[in-house]
Scaffold this motif. Structure first.
Motif, mmCIF file in Angstrom:
data_model
loop_
_atom_site.group_PDB
_atom_site.id
_atom_site.type_symbol
_atom_site.label_atom_id
_atom_site.label_comp_id
_atom_site.label_asym_id
_atom_site.label_seq_id
_atom_site.Cartn_x
_atom_site.Cartn_y
_atom_site.Cartn_z
ATOM 1 N N GLU A 1 0.768 -1.294 0.110
ATOM 2 C CA GLU A 1 0.038 0.104 -0.265
ATOM 3 C C GLU A 1 1.049 1.156 -0.097
ATOM 4 O OE1 GLU A 1 -3.507 0.266 -0.047
ATOM 5 O OE2 GLU A 1 -3.424 -1.490 -0.889
ATOM 6 N N VAL A 2 2.014 1.354 0.893
ATOM 7 C CA VAL A 2 2.742 2.383 0.844
ATOM 8 C C VAL A 2 3.577 2.584 -0.593
ATOM 9 C CG1 VAL A 2 5.092 3.335 1.811
ATOM 10 C CG2 VAL A 2 3.260 2.248 3.188
ATOM 11 N N ILE A 3 4.075 1.484 -1.377
ATOM 12 C CA ILE A 3 4.484 1.690 -2.486
ATOM 13 C C ILE A 3 3.530 2.139 -3.570
ATOM 14 C CG2 ILE A 3 5.888 0.420 -4.274
ATOM 15 C CD1 ILE A 3 7.255 -1.122 -2.150
ATOM 16 N N ASP A 4 2.280 1.228 -3.667
ATOM 17 C CA ASP A 4 1.519 1.450 -4.864
ATOM 18 C C ASP A 4 0.546 2.644 -4.618
ATOM 19 O OD1 ASP A 4 2.893 -0.726 -5.680
ATOM 20 O OD2 ASP A 4 1.023 -2.253 -5.160
ATOM 21 N N ASN A 5 0.387 3.170 -3.397
ATOM 22 C CA ASN A 5 -0.674 4.035 -3.136
ATOM 23 C C ASN A 5 -0.144 5.299 -2.393
ATOM 24 O OD1 ASN A 5 -3.061 5.283 -2.789
ATOM 25 N ND2 ASN A 5 -3.895 3.911 -1.283
ATOM 26 N N PHE A 6 0.110 5.191 -1.257
ATOM 27 C CA PHE A 6 0.317 6.383 -0.250
ATOM 28 C C PHE A 6 1.582 7.167 -0.524
ATOM 29 C CE2 PHE A 6 -1.561 3.246 2.640
ATOM 30 C CZ PHE A 6 -2.948 3.749 2.727
ATOM 31 N N ALA A 7 2.766 6.372 -0.818
ATOM 32 C CA ALA A 7 3.994 7.103 -1.325
ATOM 33 C C ALA A 7 4.344 7.159 -2.699
ATOM 34 C CB ALA A 7 5.139 6.618 -0.487
ATOM 35 N N LYS A 8 3.460 6.892 -3.538
ATOM 36 C CA LYS A 8 3.824 6.527 -4.964
ATOM 37 C C LYS A 8 4.383 7.815 -5.721
ATOM 38 C CE LYS A 8 -1.008 7.545 -6.614
ATOM 39 N NZ LYS A 8 -2.220 6.737 -7.319
ATOM 40 N N HIS A 9 4.359 8.933 -5.080
ATOM 41 C CA HIS A 9 4.806 10.245 -5.635
ATOM 42 C C HIS A 9 6.034 10.531 -5.076
ATOM 43 C CE1 HIS A 9 1.117 10.541 -8.382
ATOM 44 N NE2 HIS A 9 0.459 10.680 -7.302
ATOM 45 N N CYS A 10 6.526 9.998 -4.214
ATOM 46 C CA CYS A 10 7.678 10.192 -3.245
ATOM 47 C C CYS A 10 8.761 9.772 -4.346
ATOM 48 C CB CYS A 10 7.988 9.484 -2.116
ATOM 49 S SG CYS A 10 6.667 10.020 -0.862
ATOM 50 N N PRO A 11 10.089 10.461 -4.029
ATOM 51 C CA PRO A 11 11.317 9.998 -4.970
ATOM 52 C C PRO A 11 11.554 8.419 -4.708
ATOM 53 C CG PRO A 11 11.606 11.919 -3.502
ATOM 54 C CD PRO A 11 10.318 11.389 -3.168
ATOM 55 N N GLN A 12 12.126 8.014 -5.789
ATOM 56 C CA GLN A 12 12.520 6.649 -6.138
ATOM 57 C C GLN A 12 13.549 6.128 -4.780
ATOM 58 O OE1 GLN A 12 11.095 4.863 -8.287
ATOM 59 N NE2 GLN A 12 12.237 3.014 -7.368
ATOM 60 N N ILE A 13 14.350 7.071 -4.389
ATOM 61 C CA ILE A 13 15.159 6.495 -3.012
ATOM 62 C C ILE A 13 14.433 6.366 -1.959
ATOM 63 C CG2 ILE A 13 15.481 9.056 -2.305
ATOM 64 C CD1 ILE A 13 18.459 8.449 -1.542
ATOM 65 N N PHE A 14 13.232 6.778 -1.645
ATOM 66 C CA PHE A 14 12.216 6.456 -0.462
ATOM 67 C C PHE A 14 11.669 5.207 -0.970
ATOM 68 C CE2 PHE A 14 8.278 6.601 1.429
ATOM 69 C CZ PHE A 14 8.731 6.569 2.859
ATOM 70 N N LEU A 15 11.148 4.933 -1.975
ATOM 71 C CA LEU A 15 10.474 3.883 -2.289
ATOM 72 C C LEU A 15 11.647 2.390 -2.225
ATOM 73 C CD1 LEU A 15 8.180 4.908 -5.426
ATOM 74 C CD2 LEU A 15 7.848 4.723 -3.021
ATOM 75 N N GLU A 16 12.689 2.847 -2.434
ATOM 76 C CA GLU A 16 13.790 1.644 -2.444
ATOM 77 C C GLU A 16 14.032 1.229 -1.038
ATOM 78 O OE1 GLU A 16 15.275 -0.177 -4.721
ATOM 79 O OE2 GLU A 16 13.940 0.581 -6.039
ATOM 80 N N VAL A 17 14.007 2.444 -0.214
ATOM 81 C CA VAL A 17 14.123 2.311 1.163
ATOM 82 C C VAL A 17 13.113 1.320 1.814
ATOM 83 C CG1 VAL A 17 14.181 3.189 3.540
ATOM 84 C CG2 VAL A 17 15.543 4.276 1.706
#
Length: 215
Positions: free
Chosen positions: A48-64
């Motif tokens: 949910e974080v990756i696909d929805n809530f934080a999907k517009h965050c920078p890639q570095i955050f999604l990798e974390v």
């Protein structure tokens, strides 16, 4: 790696290094009753974080987030008490009172929850300590000490609750909210709501301050 925070419409996210091998990350968003289904399900939380809530965050955050240890991933609602409920509500009865989160749960945007609990301890200890007679607490004095403690803490805690909530609220808006936050809120309003840095909760009484006789 240094700490980073990211703001988007309706969400706040970020991460901070704990040591050479570990990071702490978070996502704050306005939840719905349906989101409670994620409690205890780390795989679903990450999805949910990756696909929805934080999907517009920078890639570095999604990798974390993707590289998280599932055993450390949790989801929990932030507790909040309305300031006027604390100001006008009952926080003590007889020889019973509350302190810390039980008295003033608040969002973590000021980082003052634990600090406020320490302030509670000092004020509570001082009021009880000032009720000592010959080194003993008289049962009839306790209720009055607790009432004075609550009276002293009401407005301070209500200010922290208000400031913490507003500090988070102004971070989760669009360009108009950003203008209000940067040009008005933190410059003119915030310091009038709550004193975080220069607050003095007083000193604890010493044994010599009581009525105990010292030879």
């Amino acid at each position: 790696m240094r700490s980073n925070n990211f703001l988007d419409l309706g969400i706040r996210a970020g991460y901070a290094p704990l040591n050479d091998k570990e990071l702490y990350w978070f996502v704050v968003f306005k939840s719905s009753p349906k989101d409670e289904e994620m409690i205890g399900k780390p795989e679903l939380i990450l999805k949910e974080v990756i696909d929805n809530f934080a999907k517009h965050c920078p890639q570095i955050f999604l990798e974390v987030v993707r590289h998280s240890d599932l055993s450390t991933v949790t989801w929990a609602p932030l507790m909040f008490r309305l300031p006027w409920a604390l100001i006008f509500g009952q926080a003590c009865k007889g020889n019973i009172t509350v302190a810390g989160d039980a008295m003033h749960p608040m969002t973590p945007d000021l980082g003052q929850g634990g600090c406020a609990a320490l302030e509670d301890a000092v004020v509570l200890g001082r009021n009880i300590g000032n009720s000592l007679r010959n080194g003993k607490i008289l049962s009839g004095e306790v209720a009055g000490a607790l009432e004075r403690y609550v009276k002293e803490r009401r407005w301070r805690a209500a200010g922290l609750i208000t400031g913490s909530f507003l500090s988070g609220w102004v971070q989760q808006g669009g360009w108009l909210m950003k203008f209000f936050r940067d040009m008005i809120f933190y410059r003119f309003i915030f310091s009038r709501i709550v004193n975080v840095v220069r607050y003095d909760c007083g000193k604890l009484p010493s044994v010599l301050d009581s009525d105990t006789k010292v030879d």
